[in-house]
Write a protein that holds these residues in place. Sequence first.
Motif, mmCIF file in Angstrom:
data_model
loop_
_atom_site.group_PDB
_atom_site.id
_atom_site.type_symbol
_atom_site.label_atom_id
_atom_site.label_comp_id
_atom_site.label_asym_id
_atom_site.label_seq_id
_atom_site.Cartn_x
_atom_site.Cartn_y
_atom_site.Cartn_z
ATOM 1 N N SER A 76 -0.234 0.047 2.814
ATOM 2 C CA SER A 76 1.148 0.520 2.708
ATOM 3 C C SER A 76 2.006 -0.195 3.743
ATOM 4 C CB SER A 76 1.218 2.035 2.905
ATOM 5 O OG SER A 76 0.932 2.361 4.234
ATOM 6 N N GLY A 77 3.195 -0.565 3.326
ATOM 7 C CA GLY A 77 4.036 -1.362 4.212
ATOM 8 C C GLY A 77 5.501 -1.017 4.112
ATOM 9 N N LEU A 78 6.263 -1.733 4.927
ATOM 10 C CA LEU A 78 7.703 -1.556 5.000
ATOM 11 C C LEU A 78 8.348 -2.925 4.876
ATOM 12 C CD1 LEU A 78 10.252 0.194 5.804
ATOM 13 C CD2 LEU A 78 9.762 -0.472 8.171
ATOM 14 N N ASP A 79 9.337 -3.047 3.991
ATOM 15 C CA ASP A 79 10.144 -4.262 3.955
ATOM 16 C C ASP A 79 11.384 -3.991 4.784
ATOM 17 O OD1 ASP A 79 11.106 -6.763 3.494
ATOM 18 O OD2 ASP A 79 11.735 -6.387 1.423
ATOM 19 N N PHE A 80 11.357 -4.481 6.025
ATOM 20 C CA PHE A 80 12.403 -4.186 7.004
ATOM 21 C C PHE A 80 13.526 -5.203 6.840
ATOM 22 C CE2 PHE A 80 14.353 -4.621 11.177
ATOM 23 C CZ PHE A 80 14.544 -3.295 11.545
ATOM 24 N N GLY A 81 14.727 -4.708 6.503
ATOM 25 C CA GLY A 81 15.842 -5.622 6.245
ATOM 26 C C GLY A 81 15.755 -6.214 4.860
ATOM 27 N N PRO A 86 15.285 -5.439 -4.066
ATOM 28 C CA PRO A 86 13.930 -5.302 -3.512
ATOM 29 C C PRO A 86 12.918 -6.255 -4.149
ATOM 30 C CG PRO A 86 14.367 -3.521 -5.037
ATOM 31 C CD PRO A 86 15.604 -4.384 -5.021
ATOM 32 N N ALA A 87 13.204 -7.551 -4.161
ATOM 33 C CA ALA A 87 12.322 -8.517 -4.819
ATOM 34 C C ALA A 87 10.951 -8.581 -4.158
ATOM 35 C CB ALA A 87 12.973 -9.907 -4.792
ATOM 36 N N LEU A 88 10.943 -8.625 -2.839
ATOM 37 C CA LEU A 88 9.674 -8.754 -2.125
ATOM 38 C C LEU A 88 8.799 -7.527 -2.366
ATOM 39 C CD1 LEU A 88 8.492 -10.682 0.344
ATOM 40 C CD2 LEU A 88 8.866 -8.573 1.586
ATOM 41 N N ALA A 89 9.410 -6.338 -2.330
ATOM 42 C CA ALA A 89 8.651 -5.106 -2.569
ATOM 43 C C ALA A 89 8.027 -5.120 -3.958
ATOM 44 C CB ALA A 89 9.564 -3.895 -2.399
ATOM 45 N N GLN A 90 8.783 -5.578 -4.936
ATOM 46 C CA GLN A 90 8.237 -5.639 -6.306
ATOM 47 C C GLN A 90 7.033 -6.568 -6.380
ATOM 48 O OE1 GLN A 90 11.205 -6.602 -9.242
ATOM 49 N NE2 GLN A 90 12.460 -4.800 -8.777
ATOM 50 N N MET A 91 7.115 -7.705 -5.689
ATOM 51 C CA MET A 91 6.001 -8.661 -5.722
ATOM 52 C C MET A 91 4.759 -8.072 -5.077
ATOM 53 S SD MET A 91 8.225 -12.069 -4.772
ATOM 54 C CE MET A 91 6.832 -13.190 -4.559
ATOM 55 N N LEU A 92 4.936 -7.347 -3.977
ATOM 56 C CA LEU A 92 3.777 -6.760 -3.285
ATOM 57 C C LEU A 92 3.235 -5.563 -4.063
ATOM 58 C CD1 LEU A 92 5.158 -7.010 0.354
ATOM 59 C CD2 LEU A 92 3.263 -8.337 -0.605
ATOM 60 N N GLU A 93 4.127 -4.786 -4.661
ATOM 61 C CA GLU A 93 3.680 -3.633 -5.452
ATOM 62 C C GLU A 93 2.888 -4.089 -6.678
ATOM 63 O OE1 GLU A 93 7.411 -1.628 -5.937
ATOM 64 O OE2 GLU A 93 7.129 -0.431 -4.095
ATOM 65 N N VAL A 99 5.172 -0.051 -0.903
ATOM 66 C CA VAL A 99 6.193 -0.643 -0.034
ATOM 67 C C VAL A 99 7.405 0.285 0.096
ATOM 68 C CG1 VAL A 99 7.630 -2.669 0.421
ATOM 69 C CG2 VAL A 99 5.469 -2.935 -0.810
ATOM 70 N N SER A 100 7.726 0.650 1.326
ATOM 71 C CA SER A 100 8.959 1.375 1.620
ATOM 72 C C SER A 100 10.043 0.362 1.964
ATOM 73 C CB SER A 100 8.760 2.316 2.814
ATOM 74 O OG SER A 100 7.746 3.246 2.537
ATOM 75 N N LEU A 101 11.292 0.799 1.823
ATOM 76 C CA LEU A 101 12.421 -0.107 2.051
ATOM 77 C C LEU A 101 13.273 0.407 3.201
ATOM 78 C CD1 LEU A 101 13.621 -0.584 -1.652
ATOM 79 C CD2 LEU A 101 12.126 -2.102 -0.331
ATOM 80 N N TYR A 102 13.741 -0.545 4.028
ATOM 81 C CA TYR A 102 14.759 -0.210 5.018
ATOM 82 C C TYR A 102 15.734 -1.373 5.121
ATOM 83 C CZ TYR A 102 17.444 0.608 9.117
ATOM 84 O OH TYR A 102 18.515 0.776 9.953
#
Length: 207
Positions: A76-81, A86-93, A99-102
């Motif tokens: 489990s991770g966080l995409d900080f900034g 949320p392209a990066l989160a989609q790729m990791l998911e 992936v959480s977003l901030y």
Amino acid sequence: MCEQGSLSDFRVVKAQRYLRCDVCEATVMDASCRLSPEQEREIYQLHDNDPSDPGYRTFLSKLTEPLLERLPSGASGLDFGCGPGPALAQMLEAEGMAVSLYDPYFYPSAVALDQTYDFITCTEVVEHLYAPAGVFRELDRMLKPGGWLGVMTCFQTDDDRFDNWHYRRDPTHVVFYREFTFKLLANRFGWHLEIPRKDVALFRKPA
Ligand SMILES: [Zn+2]
């Protein structure tokens, strides 16, 4: 950046003044030259971070590929900034990660900053920070032991090319890091540093 050195004049480019730290070799824009928050927000909204754009996904894969090689499944991770898209989160998911977003402008979730994570990603983020040392301390706090911090930013290399460097010309870019800067950062927090691709730094917090 390192909170240890002193800043001295480095360059003035078209009324933009830049300083260099004598310890960590970070280059920072003088605070008086920064944009207003309103001006910054306008520029960030123009960032075209379309999750379906193959070129953008290829760009992000410079970070996601080496990071995924090192993560256990289901981490489990966080995409900080994360910015607006949320392209990066989609790729990791898509690879089984949570992936959480901030983002201070687009996903200002205080809850997300109150958790700990197996990994944190910062793509095209750290060059925007007014107070990078404090942010890296926060990231360290949010990383679980053994966790990974993935940073993507254009590393500053050749001083002779600084004035015309495309990365410098973005007025929201206020701090530039050399590979050496990241080595000192890793030492400071006791992280292990790997540079698996150009402009990508992977830090591992000790288990
Ligand atoms: Zn410094």
